[in-house]
Design a protein around this motif. Structure first.
Motif, short mmCIF file in Angstrom:
data_model
loop_
_atom_site.label_atom_id
_atom_site.label_comp_id
_atom_site.label_asym_id
_atom_site.label_seq_id
_atom_site.Cartn_x
_atom_site.Cartn_y
_atom_site.Cartn_z
N ARG A 90 39.79 63.51 34.21
CA ARG A 90 38.90 64.71 34.05
C ARG A 90 38.97 65.18 32.58
O ARG A 90 39.93 65.30 31.89
CB ARG A 90 39.32 65.89 34.83
CG ARG A 90 38.83 65.64 36.54
CD ARG A 90 39.21 66.64 37.48
NE ARG A 90 38.95 68.03 36.70
CZ ARG A 90 37.91 68.71 37.03
NH1 ARG A 90 36.96 68.15 37.46
NH2 ARG A 90 37.54 69.87 36.59
N THR A 114 31.32 71.72 32.45
CA THR A 114 32.13 72.81 32.02
C THR A 114 31.07 74.09 31.48
O THR A 114 31.59 75.19 31.75
CB THR A 114 33.18 72.46 31.01
OG1 THR A 114 33.72 71.43 31.47
CG2 THR A 114 34.48 73.89 30.83
N ARG A 136 37.80 77.35 29.53
CA ARG A 136 37.62 77.23 30.66
C ARG A 136 38.01 76.05 31.45
O ARG A 136 38.45 76.26 32.45
CB ARG A 136 35.95 77.32 30.86
CG ARG A 136 35.52 77.37 32.29
CD ARG A 136 34.17 77.34 32.46
NE ARG A 136 33.90 77.15 34.00
CZ ARG A 136 32.52 76.84 34.40
NH1 ARG A 136 31.57 76.84 33.52
NH2 ARG A 136 32.37 76.63 35.62
N PHE A 137 38.01 74.92 30.80
CA PHE A 137 38.34 73.64 31.48
C PHE A 137 39.96 73.65 31.84
O PHE A 137 40.58 73.49 32.80
CB PHE A 137 38.02 72.55 30.44
CG PHE A 137 38.56 71.27 31.20
CD1 PHE A 137 38.02 70.60 32.24
CD2 PHE A 137 39.56 70.69 30.56
CE1 PHE A 137 38.64 69.21 32.49
CE2 PHE A 137 40.28 69.61 30.90
CZ PHE A 137 39.58 68.82 32.04
N HIS A 139 41.58 76.35 32.29
CA HIS A 139 42.09 77.18 33.28
C HIS A 139 41.78 76.81 34.60
O HIS A 139 42.64 76.92 35.49
CB HIS A 139 41.15 78.57 33.09
CG HIS A 139 41.44 79.58 34.07
ND1 HIS A 139 42.59 80.54 34.19
CD2 HIS A 139 40.53 80.08 35.13
CE1 HIS A 139 42.30 81.21 35.23
NE2 HIS A 139 41.22 81.02 35.82
N GLU A 140 40.83 76.15 34.73
CA GLU A 140 40.30 75.38 35.90
C GLU A 140 41.56 74.21 36.28
O GLU A 140 41.82 74.05 37.73
CB GLU A 140 38.99 74.89 36.01
CG GLU A 140 37.99 75.80 36.04
CD GLU A 140 36.50 75.36 35.62
OE1 GLU A 140 36.21 74.08 35.50
OE2 GLU A 140 35.49 76.07 35.73
N GLU A 141 41.82 73.78 35.38
CA GLU A 141 42.97 72.47 35.72
C GLU A 141 44.05 73.16 35.97
O GLU A 141 44.98 72.77 36.80
CB GLU A 141 42.87 71.72 34.41
CG GLU A 141 41.86 70.58 34.00
CD GLU A 141 41.84 69.80 35.19
OE1 GLU A 141 42.47 68.71 35.44
OE2 GLU A 141 40.59 69.93 35.85
N LEU A 143 44.29 76.03 37.72
CA LEU A 143 44.21 76.37 39.04
C LEU A 143 44.36 75.21 39.81
O LEU A 143 44.72 75.08 41.10
CB LEU A 143 42.87 77.12 39.12
CG LEU A 143 42.87 78.53 38.33
CD1 LEU A 143 41.37 79.14 38.75
CD2 LEU A 143 43.86 79.48 39.04
N ARG A 144 43.74 74.21 39.48
CA ARG A 144 43.57 72.98 40.37
C ARG A 144 44.75 72.27 40.74
O ARG A 144 45.46 71.91 41.68
CB ARG A 144 42.58 71.83 39.52
CG ARG A 144 42.25 70.45 40.23
CD ARG A 144 41.64 69.64 39.64
NE ARG A 144 40.36 70.08 39.23
CZ ARG A 144 39.00 70.21 39.93
NH1 ARG A 144 39.28 69.70 41.15
NH2 ARG A 144 38.21 70.47 39.48
#
Length: 208
Positions: A90, A114, A136-137, A139-141, A143-144
């Motif tokens: 990713r 994104t 943002r990426f 942060h999302e990673e 959380l993932r």
């Protein structure tokens, strides 16, 4: 930090075959402006690639930090190729388009984009757009990974509970004694408790 980012732009060929094709000329000009803006902002533009079946292999070789899709939103093939190419590794994907039809935004974000930027492209906007996309990426990673860790921990807990139950039933042990036995076995073998528990369940299933 952003200066060191390795960026790949996925875009159609800038060559305009028909000098009367105003749409192609406009797209080529916008694409040139994007690349010039990246260079003016000090980003490391490592390659410009077509959206084709070889994209995954090329991205694997280049290992970019961020991918920019430069295409009209109706050119969904480009986005599909990029999403498929980054499925196993990713990366943040930023899509620039002149198409003001925002009905595609939800599908693009759901597919892994994104940031989806409609028109208004200028050199001054590129850096903050990419900074926000990277933040943002990440942060999302985070959380993932946290969700994946929680799910893994839950699965391991269920395995350990099953193994404890088996020991309690077959050896008439208390729950704590069953867990202590699993833990000692794990320490002796240099394994995690969940691994020992899974091996014991596998053997139990095999023997019936």
């Amino acid at each position: 930090m952003t200066e060191s980012l390795r960026i790949v732009v996925v875009a159609p060929d800038l060559a305009v075959e028909d000098p009367g094709d105003e749409h192609a000329i406009s797209q080529a000009e916008r694409s040139r402006s994007l690349r010039i803006g990246l260079l003016e902002n000090g980003f490391n533009l490592v390659a410009t690639l077509p959206a084709d079946v070889f994209l995954a292999e090329r991205l694997g070789q280049l290992q970019p930090d961020l991918i920019i899709v430069d295409a009209e939103s109706e050119a969904r093939d480009a986005l599909e190729h990029v999403v498929m190419a980054t499925r196993e590794a990713r990366r943040p994907i930023v899509m620039f388009t002149n198409d003001s039809d925002t009905s595609h935004v939800h599908d693009a974000v759901a597919a892994g984009v994104t940031a989806y930027i409609v028109a208004g492209l200028s050199a001054q906007r590129i850096r903050p757009i990419l900074d926000v996309a990277m933040a943002r990426f990440r942060h999302e990673e985070h959380l993932r990974r946290a969700l994946a860790d929680a799910q893994s921990e839950l699965r391991e807990r269920k395995v350990i509970d099953r193994a404890k139950g088996l020991l309690m039933a077959r050896q008439q042990l208390t729950e704590q004694a069953a867990y202590d036995k699993l833990r000692r076995a794990a320490m002796d073998k240099g394994l995690r408790v969940a691994e020992v528990a899974q091996r014991m369940l596998d053997v139990a299933d095999l023997l019936g």
